[in-house]
Write an enzyme that holds these catalytic residues in place. Structure first.
Site, PDB file in Angstrom:
ATOM      1  N   LYS A 106      44.775  29.541  45.984  1.00  0.00           N
ATOM      2  CA  LYS A 106      44.037  30.766  46.294  1.00  0.00           C
ATOM      3  C   LYS A 106      42.654  30.692  45.660  1.00  0.00           C
ATOM      4  CE  LYS A 106      48.250  33.596  46.474  1.00  0.00           C
ATOM      5  NZ  LYS A 106      48.995  34.743  45.897  1.00  0.00           N
ATOM      6  N   GLY A 132      50.597  35.084  49.562  1.00  0.00           N
ATOM      7  CA  GLY A 132      51.219  36.397  49.499  1.00  0.00           C
ATOM      8  C   GLY A 132      51.516  36.797  48.068  1.00  0.00           C
ATOM      9  N   SER A 134      53.252  36.764  45.025  1.00  0.00           N
ATOM     10  CA  SER A 134      54.250  35.758  44.629  1.00  0.00           C
ATOM     11  C   SER A 134      54.071  35.300  43.189  1.00  0.00           C
ATOM     12  CB  SER A 134      54.160  34.548  45.565  1.00  0.00           C
ATOM     13  OG  SER A 134      52.818  34.104  45.696  1.00  0.00           O
ATOM     14  N   ALA A 136      55.264  33.360  40.245  1.00  0.00           N
ATOM     15  CA  ALA A 136      56.182  32.223  40.170  1.00  0.00           C
ATOM     16  C   ALA A 136      57.421  32.552  39.357  1.00  0.00           C
ATOM     17  CB  ALA A 136      55.451  31.018  39.573  1.00  0.00           C
ATOM     18  N   LYS A 187      41.458  39.581  46.716  1.00  0.00           N
ATOM     19  CA  LYS A 187      42.355  40.420  45.911  1.00  0.00           C
ATOM     20  C   LYS A 187      42.192  40.142  44.417  1.00  0.00           C
ATOM     21  CE  LYS A 187      45.510  36.995  45.120  1.00  0.00           C
ATOM     22  NZ  LYS A 187      46.204  36.607  43.862  1.00  0.00           N
ATOM     23  N   ASP A 240      49.572  41.412  48.513  1.00  0.00           N
ATOM     24  CA  ASP A 240      49.068  40.571  47.428  1.00  0.00           C
ATOM     25  C   ASP A 240      48.084  41.336  46.553  1.00  0.00           C
ATOM     26  OD1 ASP A 240      49.086  38.275  45.974  1.00  0.00           O
ATOM     27  OD2 ASP A 240      47.990  37.054  47.416  1.00  0.00           O
ATOM     28  N   SER A 250      49.522  39.633  36.122  1.00  0.00           N
ATOM     29  CA  SER A 250      48.357  39.108  36.833  1.00  0.00           C
ATOM     30  C   SER A 250      47.250  38.745  35.851  1.00  0.00           C
ATOM     31  CB  SER A 250      47.837  40.158  37.822  1.00  0.00           C
ATOM     32  OG  SER A 250      46.505  39.899  38.203  1.00  0.00           O
ATOM     33  N   ARG A 251      46.746  37.538  35.952  1.00  0.00           N
ATOM     34  CA  ARG A 251      45.687  37.096  35.039  1.00  0.00           C
ATOM     35  C   ARG A 251      44.372  37.814  35.318  1.00  0.00           C
ATOM     36  NH1 ARG A 251      44.965  30.978  35.537  1.00  0.00           N
ATOM     37  NH2 ARG A 251      45.071  31.514  37.753  1.00  0.00           N
ATOM     38  N   ASN A 252      44.095  38.077  36.593  1.00  0.00           N
ATOM     39  CA  ASN A 252      42.833  38.741  36.924  1.00  0.00           C
ATOM     40  C   ASN A 252      42.852  40.207  36.515  1.00  0.00           C
ATOM     41  OD1 ASN A 252      40.998  36.743  38.484  1.00  0.00           O
ATOM     42  ND2 ASN A 252      43.045  36.383  39.297  1.00  0.00           N
TER      43      ASN A 252
END
Length: 324
Positions: A106, A132, A134, A136, A187, A240, A250-252
């Protein structure tokens, strides 16, 4: 049996690879560059770098031998987006020319090009992008996950549905490869914005305002650069975005939270290489290059100025957007 190879042995490759290995219908390989990872997976059936407490399926194999790509029927690109183009250029002679290449990365490929556009001049394989909501960690724990498969050749969709048949991974389909690629990049940008909002205000009302603005900006940016509006309603779009913006895994979003709490300075800005951080600059400059008024995208524009102006007062971020 098909031979399915993941280029990469990180979190997403390991998670999806383990899910597919559990079917015991195909040969599943992770192509790694690390001796330690290959040994861990093959001998101890673990990948402690990402899932230290998770035992991997015995059918999941790892290798450093690139010749495995010559016999692959399906090749998943599961390395960082910034590395995909260079890797494929360097190793194109190892790629089975009939293999279906599936892009999981991505982010942008070369310069400001999406990965399919960056590789089409030297890779002529059947191609699909798969994106999408997801995480991990949830995939490897067998949580149901939806991904959008996008390809210009609709007949290829049968291959990927067969690959994931009987697993927790479900798919929807579109021919809008460009839109799916852009949605998966955008996103990350807007997840940073929502993180900043949540760090400053515990307000459902305010969050809803910014979620609405973010979705509208995503939709307009995606269509401005060749995507189709309906793609926002696939897993890769709204799904997403909501996953990346509203979950602390989420890292962002985490970057946005750190910015909002004041833990952001020029030193961090220079060292952060998260997808969203890179994408802000790329998209802002694409708007300028295409003579599109950046003021029409206040979230994107304000985030760009915050990340690039060392004297930007973070406390003004929300106020500046609301008055725009």
């Amino acid at each position: 049996m098909r031979k399915i190879v993941f280029i990469g042995s990180g979190a997403i490759a390991t998670a999806i690879g383990d899910v597919l290995a559990a079917k015991n219908k195909d040969e599943i390989y992770l192509l790694s560059i690390e001796d330690e990872v290959v040994e861990m997976i093959n001998k101890m059936h673990v990948n402690t770098s990402y899932f230290p407490k998770c035992r991997l399926n015995d059918n999941l194999k790892a290798t450093k031998d690139k010749n495995v790509l010559l016999e692959a029927n399906v090749i998943f690109l599961a390395i960082p987006s910034t590395a995909v183009v260079g890797y494929l250029k360097e190793n194109k002679d190892y790629i089975n020319p009939t293999a279906l290449i599936v892009n999981l990365a991505k982010g942008f490929g070369a310069a400001d090009q999406i990965i399919p556009d960056s590789i089409k001049s030297f890779i002529f394989n059947p191609f699909m992008t798969l994106k999408g909501p997801s995480f991990a960690r949830e995939i490897i724990n067998r949580q149901d996950t939806g991904l959008t498969a996008a390809t210009n050749d609709e007949t290829l969709y049968k291959i990927i549905t067969d690959v994931f048949d009987g697993t927790v991974i479900r798919t929807d389909f579109t021919t809008d490869v460009t839109g799916v690629e852009y949605a998966s990049i955008l996103k990350n940008i807007y997840a940073i914005v929502i993180g900043i909002i949540d760090a400053n205000f515990d307000s459902a009302n305010l969050r809803s305002i910014f979620i609405t603005m973010a979705l509208n900006e995503m939709r307009r940016l995606m269509t401005a650069f060749g995507g189709e509006e309906h793609t926002m309603y696939n897993y890769c779009g709204f799904g997403d975005f909501s996953l990346t913006s509203l979950n602390d895994m989420s890292r962002n979003r985490t970057l946005g939270l750190l910015i909002g709490k004041g833990f952001f300075n020029s030193c961090i800005s220079d060292s952060v290489v998260l997808e969203g951080r890179i994408a802000v600059d790329v998209f802002y400059n694409k708007l300028i290059d295409n003579q599109i008024d950046t003021k029409d995208f206040p979230l994107m524009s304000e985030l760009y100025h915050m990340l690039n102006d060392p004297n930007y007062p973070t406390r003004n971020f929300i106020k500046n957007i609301l008055k725009s």
